[in-house]
Scaffold this motif. Structure first.
Motif, mmCIF file in Angstrom:
data_model
loop_
_atom_site.group_PDB
_atom_site.id
_atom_site.type_symbol
_atom_site.label_atom_id
_atom_site.label_comp_id
_atom_site.label_asym_id
_atom_site.label_seq_id
_atom_site.Cartn_x
_atom_site.Cartn_y
_atom_site.Cartn_z
ATOM 1 N N CYS A 80 68.142 -44.924 31.260
ATOM 2 C CA CYS A 80 68.442 -44.702 32.386
ATOM 3 C C CYS A 80 69.043 -43.250 32.843
ATOM 4 O O CYS A 80 69.704 -42.677 31.789
ATOM 5 N N LYS A 82 70.454 -41.259 36.135
ATOM 6 C CA LYS A 82 70.852 -41.404 37.355
ATOM 7 C C LYS A 82 69.914 -40.676 38.460
ATOM 8 O O LYS A 82 69.640 -39.538 38.047
ATOM 9 N N VAL A 86 63.110 -45.173 36.703
ATOM 10 C CA VAL A 86 63.169 -45.766 35.358
ATOM 11 C C VAL A 86 61.999 -46.952 35.372
ATOM 12 O O VAL A 86 62.473 -47.929 36.133
ATOM 13 N N SER A 98 67.358 -45.684 39.083
ATOM 14 C CA SER A 98 68.637 -45.799 38.239
ATOM 15 C C SER A 98 69.934 -45.213 39.125
ATOM 16 O O SER A 98 69.984 -44.267 39.456
ATOM 17 N N TYR A 100 72.935 -45.148 37.745
ATOM 18 C CA TYR A 100 73.618 -44.402 36.879
ATOM 19 C C TYR A 100 72.911 -43.802 35.551
ATOM 20 O O TYR A 100 71.739 -44.206 35.416
ATOM 21 N N SER A 101 73.704 -43.109 34.790
ATOM 22 C CA SER A 101 72.955 -42.499 33.543
ATOM 23 C C SER A 101 73.399 -43.207 32.317
ATOM 24 O O SER A 101 74.651 -43.642 32.406
ATOM 25 N N SER A 102 72.666 -43.475 31.381
ATOM 26 C CA SER A 102 72.980 -44.113 30.288
ATOM 27 C C SER A 102 73.885 -43.113 29.346
ATOM 28 O O SER A 102 74.223 -42.068 29.642
#
Length: 121
Positions: A80, A82, A86, A98, A100-102
């Motif tokens: 992901c 943000k 994805v 997404s 959020y960001s991973s």
């Protein structure tokens, strides 16, 4: 443009003003375009990559860049990022953005890598 063998080589050329991040991105964009038939990328974030490259270039010039400044990376399409689509290359997730960001993506952003693009692997 020549191929680079290491991040250290890229960083050295940038610090010596023999290479800019926008030049490096242009090289990679050209390579992606020339090899579209390989279908290796789901999406390429051209505009956000250029904006990020300019910001990182400025940090390099100011001496405040992270250790990974200048690194060009690809993000597998199941990780992901943000506000970016994805899909994990699956029609089931088509259009999923997404929220959020991973952790791994966030760490790359924090360390100011530069350029992100989702890969089909």
């Amino acid at each position: 443009m020549k191929k680079y063998s290491s991040l250290k080589e890229i960083q050295t050329l940038i610090s010596q003003k023999q290479l800019t991040l926008t030049d490096l991105l242009a090289y990679y964009f050209k390579q992606i375009k020339e090899n579209e038939h390989l279908n290796a990328f789901n999406e390429v974030f051209f505009y956000s990559a250029e904006a990020q490259a300019k910001a990182v270039q400025q940090k390099i010039e100011n001496g405040t860049a992270g250790k990974l400044a200048g690194m060009v990376i690809g993000i597998k399409d199941n990780i992901c990022y943000k506000d970016h689509v994805v899909t994990a290359s699956s029609k089931m997730l088509d259009g999923f953005v997404s929220p959020y960001s991973s952790t791994v993506v966030q760490r790359f952003i924090t360390r100011r890598c530069g350029y992100y693009r989702p890969l089909k692997l």
